[in-house]
Design a protein around this motif. Structure first.
Motif, PDB file in Angstrom:
ATOM      1  N   VAL A  31       0.827  -1.212   0.000  1.00 43.21           N
ATOM      2  CA  VAL A  31       0.000   0.000   0.000  1.00 43.21           C
ATOM      3  C   VAL A  31       0.859   1.260   0.000  1.00 43.21           C
ATOM      4  N   LEU A  32       1.942   1.283   0.781  1.00 41.01           N
ATOM      5  CA  LEU A  32       2.816   2.450   0.819  1.00 41.01           C
ATOM      6  C   LEU A  32       3.943   2.333  -0.206  1.00 41.01           C
ATOM      7  N   GLY A  33       4.618   1.198  -0.215  1.00 36.55           N
ATOM      8  CA  GLY A  33       5.721   1.034  -1.162  1.00 36.55           C
ATOM      9  C   GLY A  33       5.271   1.044  -2.601  1.00 36.55           C
ATOM     10  N   GLY A  34       4.044   0.557  -2.845  1.00 37.38           N
ATOM     11  CA  GLY A  34       3.538   0.503  -4.215  1.00 37.38           C
ATOM     12  C   GLY A  34       3.383   1.866  -4.857  1.00 37.38           C
ATOM     13  N   LEU A  35       3.321   2.925  -4.045  1.00 35.89           N
ATOM     14  CA  LEU A  35       3.210   4.272  -4.608  1.00 35.89           C
ATOM     15  C   LEU A  35       4.445   4.649  -5.414  1.00 35.89           C
ATOM     16  N   ALA A  36       5.574   3.990  -5.154  1.00 38.71           N
ATOM     17  CA  ALA A  36       6.785   4.250  -5.929  1.00 38.71           C
ATOM     18  C   ALA A  36       6.643   3.816  -7.382  1.00 38.71           C
ATOM     19  N   LEU A  37       5.633   3.011  -7.660  1.00 35.03           N
ATOM     20  CA  LEU A  37       5.442   2.506  -9.023  1.00 35.03           C
ATOM     21  C   LEU A  37       4.584   3.432  -9.865  1.00 35.03           C
ATOM     22  N   ARG A  38       4.283   4.620  -9.366  1.00 30.73           N
ATOM     23  CA  ARG A  38       3.595   5.615 -10.190  1.00 30.73           C
ATOM     24  C   ARG A  38       4.453   5.885 -11.433  1.00 30.73           C
ATOM     25  N   GLY A  39       3.833   5.833 -12.584  1.00 26.41           N
ATOM     26  CA  GLY A  39       4.586   6.019 -13.817  1.00 26.41           C
ATOM     27  C   GLY A  39       5.128   4.729 -14.400  1.00 26.41           C
TER      28      GLY A  39
END
Length: 339
Positions: free
Chosen positions: A88-96
């Motif tokens: 949920v938090l780390g997955g935000l790094a995959l934006r783009g």
């Protein structure tokens, strides 16, 4: 250590403690929950997600953008609790990175509740409609619980659709293995390939962590070397077969005397039940050394240490049964593997 981080194979011991208890950082020996990063060139493969995994991953300079797969050995909470924050938090790094997917592989549904032990009759099950979810269930249920957050961030700032990024996959055991969670939870078997990409081949085998079942160990093979992670297990011939000849075996270890002494004046029957579990489902340092010797591994690293605060000499007893390189890594240590 003179090791090129962009090339080769290494293990980073993100967390090295076992057990479900949260531990305050009282001294330099503080250890986070169990989590191990196997890094091949720049690709990251994560085994288990104990408490603190996300922070330890960032401290090690590893990014979720380089994560190729997550491997869950079994469904005790001290191995899965930080999968939530990783996704949920780390997955935000995959934006783009709309094309990215990260498989989360682990045990399927147990299929039946484990037998009840101890006095007082059989307790009522928790969530009786679905009491033993598998890995695919776990991933979906965790993400569903955060749907409000996920949808808000997706609409407000085009966050990625994490329900498509993280894909829970149950490891399917072939019928000929003869697995049954109660009657045959640790049958002898040949290692089973569960994952392959352009960097690694991952094989798995059943280990003995009764009554938790299925429980797996994983082996990672690549052009640079090989690593086996035991998961939680009593001494296991399946694990010896899986780890045969590998460069590095990371094996759990428990100090039974220290654990017994840590209980605060419990009822005798509670102490006996708890210690019975520890004896049936875990491995002493001396037995871990015997396993490493039987598997002919080059190096043995002890982790998932219980109790985590035990002095290092406790774990060095493995040297009495294993003549190869013996390591007792701290959180964040980097172990080069192979050539």
């Amino acid at each position: 250590m003179g090791h090129d981080p962009a090339h080769g194979m290494r293990v980073i011991t993100l967390g090295t403690a076992g057990g479900p208890l949260l531990r305050p950082a009282r001294d330099a020996r503080h250890r986070s929950g169990i989590a191990t990063a196997v890094v091949v060139d720049s690709a990251v493969y994560l085994v288990d997600c104990g408490h603190g995994t996300g922070l330890r991953l960032a401290e090690a300079g590893l990014s979720v953008t380089d994560l190729r797969g997550v491997f869950i050995t079994h469904h005790h909470s001290d191995h899965t609790i930080d999968l939530n924050s990783l996704m949920v938090l780390g997955g935000l790094a995959l934006r783009g990175h709309p094309e990215r997917t990260v498989p989360v592989l682990g045990p399927g549904r147990r299929g039946t509740l484990p037998p009840s032990s101890g006095p007082g009759g059989e307790p009522d099950p928790v969530f009786p409609d679905a009491p033993t979810p598998g890995t695919a269930d776990l991933v979906e249920l965790l993400l569903r619980a955060h749907a409000t957050d996920l949808n808000d961030r997706r609409r407000d700032s085009r966050a990625p659709d994490l329900s498509r990024v993280f894909r829970g996959e149950d490891i399917v055991l072939p019928p000929h293995v003869g697995f049954h969670p109660d009657e045959a939870n640790h049958p002898e078997m040949e290692p089973l390939e569960v994952f392959r990409d352009d960097r690694v081949t991952v094989t798995a085998t059943l280990v003995q962590h009764r009554p938790m079942a299925p429980a797996f160990a994983f082996r990672f093979d690549c052009a640079h070397g090989s690593v086996t992670v035991s998961g939680d297990t009593a001494p296991s011939t399946n694990l010896v077969r899986l780890a045969d000849g590998c460069d590095l075996l990371l094996h759990e270890a428990i100090d039974l005397e220290a654990v017994a002494g840590s209980y605060r004046a419990p009822a005798q029957q509670d102490l006996e039940a708890s210690m019975g579990h520890h004896r049936r489902a875990h491995t002493t340092p001396e037995d871990a050394g015997r396993i490493a010797t039987a598997a002919r591994v080059r190096a043995l690293a002890l982790h998932h240490l219980v109790p985590a605060h035990a002095p290092e000499e406790t774990w060095l007893r493995a040297a009495t049964t294993f003549a190869g390189e013996l390591l007792v890594p701290a959180d964040g240590d980097c172990i080069p593997v192979g050539r």
